[in-house]
Design an enzyme around this catalytic site. Structure first.
Site, PDB file in Angstrom:
ATOM      1  N   CYS A 114       0.650  -1.233  -0.082  1.00  0.00           N
ATOM      2  CA  CYS A 114       0.030  -0.017  -0.136  1.00  0.00           C
ATOM      3  C   CYS A 114       0.843   1.318  -0.203  1.00  0.00           C
ATOM      4  O   CYS A 114       0.274   2.416  -0.595  1.00  0.00           O
ATOM      5  CB  CYS A 114      -1.145   0.047   1.252  1.00  0.00           C
ATOM      6  SG  CYS A 114      -2.085  -1.443   1.262  1.00  0.00           S
ATOM      7  N   HIS A 252      -3.891   7.273   4.244  1.00  0.00           N
ATOM      8  CA  HIS A 252      -4.378   5.728   3.631  1.00  0.00           C
ATOM      9  C   HIS A 252      -5.745   5.261   3.997  1.00  0.00           C
ATOM     10  O   HIS A 252      -6.210   5.468   4.939  1.00  0.00           O
ATOM     11  CB  HIS A 252      -3.381   4.705   4.199  1.00  0.00           C
ATOM     12  CG  HIS A 252      -3.544   3.371   3.303  1.00  0.00           C
ATOM     13  ND1 HIS A 252      -3.849   3.196   2.070  1.00  0.00           N
ATOM     14  CD2 HIS A 252      -3.635   2.056   3.838  1.00  0.00           C
ATOM     15  CE1 HIS A 252      -4.072   1.814   1.660  1.00  0.00           C
ATOM     16  NE2 HIS A 252      -3.896   1.163   2.797  1.00  0.00           N
ATOM     17  N   ASN A 282     -10.330  -0.120   0.332  1.00  0.00           N
ATOM     18  CA  ASN A 282      -8.891  -0.063   0.624  1.00  0.00           C
ATOM     19  C   ASN A 282      -8.413  -0.377  -0.948  1.00  0.00           C
ATOM     20  O   ASN A 282      -8.485  -1.814  -1.439  1.00  0.00           O
ATOM     21  CB  ASN A 282      -8.157  -1.014   1.569  1.00  0.00           C
ATOM     22  CG  ASN A 282      -6.782  -0.898   1.583  1.00  0.00           C
ATOM     23  OD1 ASN A 282      -6.064  -0.692   0.687  1.00  0.00           O
ATOM     24  ND2 ASN A 282      -6.248  -1.591   2.507  1.00  0.00           N
TER      25      ASN A 282
HETATM   26  N1  COA Z   1     -18.318 -10.142   8.602  1.00  0.00           N
HETATM   27  C1  COA Z   1     -18.814 -10.529   9.940  1.00  0.00           C
HETATM   28  N2  COA Z   1     -18.098 -10.849  10.621  1.00  0.00           N
HETATM   29  C2  COA Z   1     -16.943 -10.964  10.589  1.00  0.00           C
HETATM   30  C3  COA Z   1     -16.250 -10.600   9.413  1.00  0.00           C
HETATM   31  C4  COA Z   1     -17.073  -9.972   8.333  1.00  0.00           C
HETATM   32  N3  COA Z   1     -16.585  -9.626   7.176  1.00  0.00           N
HETATM   33  N4  COA Z   1     -14.804 -10.372   9.442  1.00  0.00           N
HETATM   34  C5  COA Z   1     -14.646 -10.979  10.634  1.00  0.00           C
HETATM   35  N5  COA Z   1     -15.734 -11.245  11.468  1.00  0.00           N
HETATM   36  C6  COA Z   1     -15.719 -11.570  12.741  1.00  0.00           C
HETATM   37  C7  COA Z   1     -14.595 -12.342  13.172  1.00  0.00           C
HETATM   38  O1  COA Z   1     -14.659 -13.737  12.943  1.00  0.00           O
HETATM   39  C8  COA Z   1     -14.710 -12.332  14.774  1.00  0.00           C
HETATM   40  O2  COA Z   1     -15.790 -13.014  15.017  1.00  0.00           O
HETATM   41  P1  COA Z   1     -15.545 -13.961  16.527  1.00  0.00           P
HETATM   42  O3  COA Z   1     -15.362 -12.972  17.529  1.00  0.00           O
HETATM   43  O4  COA Z   1     -16.665 -14.893  16.837  1.00  0.00           O
HETATM   44  O5  COA Z   1     -14.185 -14.589  16.667  1.00  0.00           O
HETATM   45  C9  COA Z   1     -15.353 -10.924  14.754  1.00  0.00           C
HETATM   46  O6  COA Z   1     -15.830 -10.638  13.580  1.00  0.00           O
HETATM   47  C10 COA Z   1     -14.330  -9.828  15.295  1.00  0.00           C
HETATM   48  O7  COA Z   1     -13.268 -10.124  14.501  1.00  0.00           O
HETATM   49  P2  COA Z   1     -11.730  -9.183  14.728  1.00  0.00           P
HETATM   50  O8  COA Z   1     -11.007  -9.341  13.597  1.00  0.00           O
HETATM   51  O9  COA Z   1     -11.571  -9.025  15.995  1.00  0.00           O
HETATM   52  O10 COA Z   1     -12.580  -7.774  14.156  1.00  0.00           O
HETATM   53  P3  COA Z   1     -12.025  -6.252  14.206  1.00  0.00           P
HETATM   54  O11 COA Z   1     -12.864  -5.167  14.981  1.00  0.00           O
HETATM   55  O12 COA Z   1     -10.413  -6.491  14.313  1.00  0.00           O
HETATM   56  O13 COA Z   1     -11.927  -5.801  12.364  1.00  0.00           O
HETATM   57  C11 COA Z   1     -10.487  -5.829  10.567  1.00  0.00           C
HETATM   58  C12 COA Z   1     -11.336  -6.680  11.537  1.00  0.00           C
HETATM   59  C13 COA Z   1     -10.029  -6.607   9.433  1.00  0.00           C
HETATM   60  C14 COA Z   1     -11.773  -4.919   9.651  1.00  0.00           C
HETATM   61  C15 COA Z   1      -9.723  -4.736  11.304  1.00  0.00           C
HETATM   62  O14 COA Z   1      -8.936  -5.760  12.067  1.00  0.00           O
HETATM   63  C16 COA Z   1      -8.660  -3.951  10.343  1.00  0.00           C
HETATM   64  O15 COA Z   1      -9.236  -3.241   9.919  1.00  0.00           O
HETATM   65  N6  COA Z   1      -7.528  -4.448  10.510  1.00  0.00           N
HETATM   66  C17 COA Z   1      -6.475  -3.607   9.601  1.00  0.00           C
HETATM   67  C18 COA Z   1      -6.884  -4.072   8.163  1.00  0.00           C
HETATM   68  C19 COA Z   1      -6.068  -3.225   6.985  1.00  0.00           C
HETATM   69  O16 COA Z   1      -6.174  -2.067   7.160  1.00  0.00           O
HETATM   70  N7  COA Z   1      -5.446  -3.851   6.403  1.00  0.00           N
HETATM   71  C20 COA Z   1      -4.791  -3.279   5.212  1.00  0.00           C
HETATM   72  C21 COA Z   1      -3.880  -2.422   5.686  1.00  0.00           C
HETATM   73  S1  COA Z   1      -3.161  -1.930   4.342  1.00  0.00           S
END
Ligand code: COA
Length: 331
Positions: A114, A252, A282
């Protein structure tokens, strides 16, 4: 002679097809409310089968040169930030160089995931400041939809396709309206937090030849807030400015919660933060040039304004840049 690098024009191109959160409900076990609350994303654009990172980048580049009134043959260098090139080679930059008639230009891609666009823009600044280029076309172009695992709900809801472009020009007159500072950092020790395999992957390694995005979302979230905050403060300091001098933050566009946490860390008002993650998700290297272009066309940046950009992605690799908006930037 001292040269200064100024942004002379911006452009962007988004593929026509829009994929909504409701469309994703049909593909994986997710729902619109979860995606909006956890990421801020409502829709993302998806490239048509006939499109590629280079074809999206070509459109963004053509639009940018058109508004600048610059012919392809005036360009000295084409740099493209991309981690989803059409192929291993030739570079996306060479394909764009050919399409815009940049017959006098060199061309190469910069892969810093990115952070590719900001790395390319920093590189372009060096070419201009040392006098070896007068006009550099810098593009961020991505087709993340091609490397998303569409059965993985933890990643497939996050990404989209698109391209943005920026024309950087040399000015020997004054530093008003030039790029003021940039900082690039990487921690390859966190490579496993966000990666995609590829054709060169070792055969006995967790990386696969299948280029699918694998991510530890929580680890990336934490690093994103911390490292973009630190890099932003370093770039502001190196520009001889303070946070109060910044008129617009163009971060970003990965997750609205990351952007809000970044603004909180920097003690920076959300009123001065540009956000379009809800529309495009993204788009990796393309998020900042697309956002910069939209902020420019929406009249949110005036000549003399200080714009802070910051980004993080696979590597992990991150960075920040401070630019003072020039008095002749077209949009
Ligand atoms: N729909 C529904 N539920 C989902 C899901 C989706 N698309 N994706 C994950 N979940 C669930 C998980 O399985 C988890 O369930 P559980 O509690 O039963 O295990 C729950 O939601 C919480 O998951 P978690 O990973 O803790 O969520 P989060 O609040 O951290 O959000 C992201 C996940 C990916 C959105 C977040 O971590 C994020 O944005 N990370 C950075 C990603 C990023 O920017 N990447 C690129 C950088 S260039």
């Amino acid at each position: 002679m001292t040269f200064f690098a100024k942004i002379a024009a911006t452009g962007a191109y988004l593929p026509e097809k829009v994929l909504t959160n409701f469309d994703l409900e049909q593909l994986v076990d997710t729902n619109d409310m979860w995606i909006r609350e956890r990421t801020g994303i409502h829709t993302r654009h998806i490239a048509a089968p006939s499109e590629s990172s280079s074809s999206l980048g070509i459109q963004a580049a053509i639009r940018t040169l058109d508004v600048a009134g610059v012919d392809g043959e005036e360009i000295d260098l084409v740099l493209v930030g991309t981690c989803t090139p059409d192929g291993m080679f030739p570079s996306v930059a060479s394909r764009i160089q050919n399409a815009v008639g940049a017959v006098n230009a060199g061309a190469f891609d910069v892969n810093a995931a990115c952070t590719g666009y900001l790395s390319a823009l920093s590189t372009a600044t060096q070419f201009i400041e040392n006098g070896s280029a007068k006009k550099v076309l810098v593009v961020g172009a991505e087709t993340l939809s091609r490397i998303v695992d569409w059965s993985d709900r933890t990643t497939c809801v996050l990404f989209g396709d698109g391209a943005g472009a920026t024309l950087l020009e040399a000015s020997s007159k004054k530093d008003f309206g030039s790029i003021r500072s940039y900082v690039l950092r990487s921690d390859g020790g966190q490579a496993d937090a966000l990666f995609a395999g590829g054709p060169g992957a070792p055969t006995e390694h967790p990386l696969t030849k299948e280029a699918h995005i694998m991510m530890d979302g929580r680890a990336v979230f934490r690093a994103a807030v911390e490292e973009m905050s630190k890099a932003s403060l370093t770039a502001i300091h190196n520009a001889g400015l303070s946070i109060d001098d910044i008129d617009l933050l163009v971060p970003h566009q990965a997750n609205e919660r990351i952007i809000r946490a970044l603004a909180r860390n920097l003690n920076f008002s959300m009123d001065k933060v540009f956000m379009n993650v809800e529309k495009y998700g993204n788009t990796s290297s393309a998020t900042i040039p697309i956002a910069l272009h939209e902020a420019n066309t929406e009249g949110l940046i005036k000549p003399g304004d200080y714009v802070l950009m910051t980004v993080i992605g696979g590597g992990l690799a991150w960075g920040a840049m401070v630019v003072q908006w020039s008095d002749y930037c077209a949009s």
